[in-house]
Design a protein around this motif. Structure first.
Motif, PDB file in Angstrom:
ATOM      1  N   GLU A  39       0.866  -1.178   0.000  1.00  0.00           N
ATOM      2  CA  GLU A  39       0.000   0.000   0.000  1.00  0.00           C
ATOM      3  C   GLU A  39       0.903   1.229   0.000  1.00  0.00           C
ATOM      4  O   GLU A  39       1.369   1.667   1.056  1.00  0.00           O
ATOM      5  CB  GLU A  39      -0.920  -0.020   1.211  1.00  0.00           C
ATOM      6  N   PRO A  40       1.175   1.808  -1.168  1.00  0.00           N
ATOM      7  CA  PRO A  40       2.219   2.834  -1.284  1.00  0.00           C
ATOM      8  C   PRO A  40       1.885   4.184  -0.666  1.00  0.00           C
ATOM      9  O   PRO A  40       2.783   4.934  -0.298  1.00  0.00           O
ATOM     10  CB  PRO A  40       2.407   2.971  -2.796  1.00  0.00           C
ATOM     11  N   GLY A  41       0.624   4.542  -0.560  1.00  0.00           N
ATOM     12  CA  GLY A  41       0.284   5.860  -0.030  1.00  0.00           C
ATOM     13  C   GLY A  41       0.564   6.963  -1.034  1.00  0.00           C
ATOM     14  O   GLY A  41       0.687   6.731  -2.238  1.00  0.00           O
ATOM     15  N   HIS A  42       0.692   8.201  -0.553  1.00  0.00           N
ATOM     16  CA  HIS A  42       0.888   9.351  -1.428  1.00  0.00           C
ATOM     17  C   HIS A  42       2.330   9.454  -1.904  1.00  0.00           C
ATOM     18  O   HIS A  42       3.246   8.890  -1.306  1.00  0.00           O
ATOM     19  CB  HIS A  42       0.482  10.640  -0.711  1.00  0.00           C
ATOM     20  N   VAL A  43       2.524  10.221  -2.977  1.00  0.00           N
ATOM     21  CA  VAL A  43       3.858  10.485  -3.501  1.00  0.00           C
ATOM     22  C   VAL A  43       4.415  11.709  -2.788  1.00  0.00           C
ATOM     23  O   VAL A  43       3.814  12.788  -2.829  1.00  0.00           O
ATOM     24  CB  VAL A  43       3.811  10.718  -5.024  1.00  0.00           C
ATOM     25  N   ALA A  44       5.545  11.549  -2.136  1.00  0.00           N
ATOM     26  CA  ALA A  44       6.176  12.645  -1.396  1.00  0.00           C
ATOM     27  C   ALA A  44       7.402  13.117  -2.160  1.00  0.00           C
ATOM     28  O   ALA A  44       8.304  12.340  -2.453  1.00  0.00           O
ATOM     29  CB  ALA A  44       6.562  12.175   0.003  1.00  0.00           C
ATOM     30  N   LEU A  45       7.422  14.401  -2.508  1.00  0.00           N
ATOM     31  CA  LEU A  45       8.523  14.973  -3.281  1.00  0.00           C
ATOM     32  C   LEU A  45       9.374  15.878  -2.416  1.00  0.00           C
ATOM     33  O   LEU A  45       8.876  16.559  -1.525  1.00  0.00           O
ATOM     34  CB  LEU A  45       7.971  15.777  -4.473  1.00  0.00           C
ATOM     35  N   VAL A  46      10.660  15.889  -2.722  1.00  0.00           N
ATOM     36  CA  VAL A  46      11.599  16.774  -2.020  1.00  0.00           C
ATOM     37  C   VAL A  46      11.904  17.957  -2.926  1.00  0.00           C
ATOM     38  O   VAL A  46      12.423  17.791  -4.024  1.00  0.00           O
ATOM     39  CB  VAL A  46      12.904  16.039  -1.686  1.00  0.00           C
ATOM     40  N   GLY A  47      11.573  19.164  -2.496  1.00  0.00           N
ATOM     41  CA  GLY A  47      12.001  20.377  -3.200  1.00  0.00           C
ATOM     42  C   GLY A  47      11.179  20.703  -4.426  1.00  0.00           C
ATOM     43  O   GLY A  47      10.367  21.625  -4.410  1.00  0.00           O
ATOM     44  N   GLU A  48      11.386  19.970  -5.513  1.00  0.00           N
ATOM     45  CA  GLU A  48      10.793  20.330  -6.800  1.00  0.00           C
ATOM     46  C   GLU A  48       9.275  20.148  -6.789  1.00  0.00           C
ATOM     47  O   GLU A  48       8.752  19.143  -6.298  1.00  0.00           O
ATOM     48  CB  GLU A  48      11.384  19.475  -7.928  1.00  0.00           C
ATOM     49  N   LEU A  49       8.578  21.130  -7.336  1.00  0.00           N
ATOM     50  CA  LEU A  49       7.141  21.014  -7.535  1.00  0.00           C
ATOM     51  C   LEU A  49       6.886  20.246  -8.823  1.00  0.00           C
ATOM     52  O   LEU A  49       7.725  20.228  -9.724  1.00  0.00           O
ATOM     53  CB  LEU A  49       6.505  22.398  -7.618  1.00  0.00           C
ATOM     54  N   PRO A  50       5.728  19.597  -8.950  1.00  0.00           N
ATOM     55  CA  PRO A  50       5.424  18.872 -10.190  1.00  0.00           C
ATOM     56  C   PRO A  50       5.550  19.736 -11.442  1.00  0.00           C
ATOM     57  O   PRO A  50       6.001  19.263 -12.480  1.00  0.00           O
ATOM     58  CB  PRO A  50       3.980  18.412  -9.960  1.00  0.00           C
ATOM     59  N   VAL A  51       5.178  21.034 -11.344  1.00  0.00           N
ATOM     60  CA  VAL A  51       5.269  21.917 -12.506  1.00  0.00           C
ATOM     61  C   VAL A  51       6.722  22.050 -12.972  1.00  0.00           C
ATOM     62  O   VAL A  51       7.028  22.020 -14.163  1.00  0.00           O
ATOM     63  CB  VAL A  51       4.672  23.302 -12.174  1.00  0.00           C
ATOM     64  N   ASN A  52       7.640  22.200 -12.011  1.00  0.00           N
ATOM     65  CA  ASN A  52       9.050  22.334 -12.358  1.00  0.00           C
ATOM     66  C   ASN A  52       9.616  21.036 -12.927  1.00  0.00           C
ATOM     67  O   ASN A  52      10.504  21.051 -13.785  1.00  0.00           O
ATOM     68  CB  ASN A  52       9.859  22.746 -11.128  1.00  0.00           C
ATOM     69  N   LEU A  53       9.111  19.915 -12.433  1.00  0.00           N
ATOM     70  CA  LEU A  53       9.615  18.630 -12.900  1.00  0.00           C
ATOM     71  C   LEU A  53       9.259  18.366 -14.356  1.00  0.00           C
ATOM     72  O   LEU A  53       9.957  17.612 -15.041  1.00  0.00           O
ATOM     73  CB  LEU A  53       9.060  17.498 -12.018  1.00  0.00           C
TER      74      LEU A  53
END
Length: 514
Positions: free
Chosen positions: A279-293
């Motif tokens: 059960e992976p849960g939510h995607v947690a990102l460090v620093g970069e926003l999805p728009v920047n990625l």
């Protein structure tokens, strides 16, 4: 004035060299990565599936968050053996060699040695020199021609080849992204199918016991044949789902074999696999926003470098409209075996100009064609960014909806299992018919299967979101591009010089492409 002309001609090559050194800027546009205007205004919530966390996931190896050693092994094996990834790596070596060709065009384009020799034997009669005569002659010449890069033709060629080389590097990264997602999707698809087979076998065992009970009751005259045939029908229908599930299992395993460059068959790495799904849960990102990625996705970077390469080709085509100014030189020696004729040594040097004036619009139309290709490349870049945004939003929505469905399905499964318990008890106590038991068994089997399917679908959505964010690649090393044994094989076949030992370039991030 006439006396000064030879001296002026003699000084002309030096003047042309100086002129070439201070030549004008290359023709054609200087590439600037197009601005994606709507991107700064797009502030997606991604349905709450992506959160910012300073201790979040490293999306370059996002599959490790599942803590599954089998998956880790499969991904690493695929990175070592996958044919498509190896082809993408070899294309880096190809584009590096093409860059070397473009760089070589900046130096004297013609360096040629011509050598000729002859043996002549003659017989004459009826004259003063009556008799046999023979002699030998030889000629050696060294020719050099250098077209100076006055209009930037060769500089633009190097610029184009360099951008194409960097595009091949980012394309190899994109193949890494797709490969990791494919391996993870197939692996968890395989585990989902294992779980569905387990569920089918559990229900087959349950329905087989019910069938045996109804058979005994029918034979003792306590039940009608209808109950027996209904129980048998349901048992066989459930049993019939297993072969198709086993077929799916084989296809998923064979697809994984292909990704790992193996023939179809057993895959020992899958032996520890079971039907348990994380059960992976939510995607947690460090620093970069999805728009920047989005702008850092390898396929978007590849599109940008391809546009840069095509932009330089416009300058190459424009340079063809102007005269080509060259320096030439030749040194030759002629000798023969005749005493009456001595050896001759010749040296010649000077400028040359060629200009394709009457080209009937061919060169101008080539410029137009190259410019149209540039515009196509720019539109392709914009399309890649749009597609990246769509994929991120789709995957996040898919995650949200499968998560919502999972909660409902889990509750529904609990209700179906409870209903089956009650139906069995009421049947034994004589309060309901056997049909209620059959209905409860069918509902429990269907809900169990749907629950497993949806859990697998949710995992697939998580994997797809990581892929859409551009996760799953690392900077390629020389061994990633071509392993040592392969480089040695190529060396034995062809003289590669130092090209097989040079490290892989690291393209800069988004923005103005240098």
């Amino acid at each position: 004035m006439i006396r000064a002309l030879p001296n002026a001609i003699f000084r002309l090559p030096g003047a042309l060299l100086l002129l070439g050194a201070v030549a004008c800027a290359p023709l054609g546009p200087d590439f600037v990565e197009p601005d994606v205007g709507w991107l700064s205004q797009w502030q997606p919530t991604l349905y709450g599936q992506v959160v910012q966390d300073p201790h979040g996931d490293d999306i370059s190896e996002w599959w490790r968050r599942f803590h599954d050693p089998v998956l880790n092994t499969l991904v690493e094996q695929a990175r070592l053996e996958n044919p498509e990834l190896r082809i993408a790596g070899l294309s880096i070596l190809e584009s590096r060699a093409v860059l070397g060709i473009a760089i070589g065009q900046q130096y004297p384009q013609l360096q040629q040695i011509n050598a000729e020799g002859a043996y002549v034997s003659e017989r004459t009669s009826g004259g003063i020199n009556d008799g046999d005569r023979e002699f030998r002659s030889a000629e050696v010449a060294f020719d050099v021609a250098w077209e100076m890069d006055f209009w930037g033709r060769f500089r633009r060629g190097v610029e184009s080849a360099d951008a194409a080389y960097l595009a091949s590097v980012t394309n190899q990264r994109d193949v890494q992204v797709l490969l990791a997602a494919q391996v993870a999707s197939l692996y968890y698809g395989y585990k989902t199918t294992l779980r569905r087979i387990e569920i089918a076998h559990e229900n087959v065992a349950l329905q087989e016991r019910s069938l045996e009970i109804t058979r005994q009751l029918f034979q003792s005259g306590q039940e009608s044949e209808l109950d027996l045939q209904q129980a048998r029908t349901q048992y066989l229908a459930t049993l019939a789902t297993i072969p198709s599930l086993r077929l799916g299992l084989t296809r998923q395993r064979n697809a994984l074999c292909a990704l790992l460059r193996r023939a179809p068959g057993d895959l020992p790495e899958l032996d520890p696999a079971d039907g348990q799904l994380p059960e992976p849960g939510h995607v947690a990102l460090v620093g970069e926003l999805p728009v920047n990625l989005l702008l850092l996705r390898p396929d978007v970077r590849t599109a940008a470098w391809q546009a840069a390469a095509q932009s330089a080709q416009v300058g190459v085509a424009q340079a063809d409209l102007y005269p080509a100014i060259s320096l030439f030189g030749t040194v030759s020696w002629q000798g023969n075996s005749l005493d009456a004729v001595g050896d001759v040594t010749t040296f010649a040097a000077g400028p040359a100009l060629s200009w394709d004036i009457f080209n009937y619009g061919r060169l101008r139309n080539n410029v137009r064609a190259q410019d149209a290709r540039l515009q196509q490349a720019l539109e392709n870049f914009q399309s890649k960014v749009l597609n990246a945004a769509r994929e991120v939003d789709d995957a996040a929505k898919r995650m949200a909806e499968t998560e919502a469905s999972q909660k409902i399905l889990d509750e529904s499964l609990v209700a179906a299992e409870r209903s089956l318990v009650i139906a069995n008890r009421r049947y034994r106590e004589g309060y309901s018919s056997f049909q209620r038991v059959l209905d409860a068994q069918a509902a429990a089997f269907a809900q169990s299967d749907l629950t497993a399917l949806n859990r697998g679908e949710h995992l697939a959505a998580v994997i797809d979101l990581y892929r859409a964010l551009g996760g799953g690649w690392r900077p390629a090393t020389l061994d990633d591009v071509a392993p040592p044994w392969l480089r040695e094989e190529m060396r034995e076949r062809t003289n590669w010089g130092d090209l097989l030992d040079e490290s892989v370039a690291v393209p800069p991030g988004h923005g103005v492409v240098p």
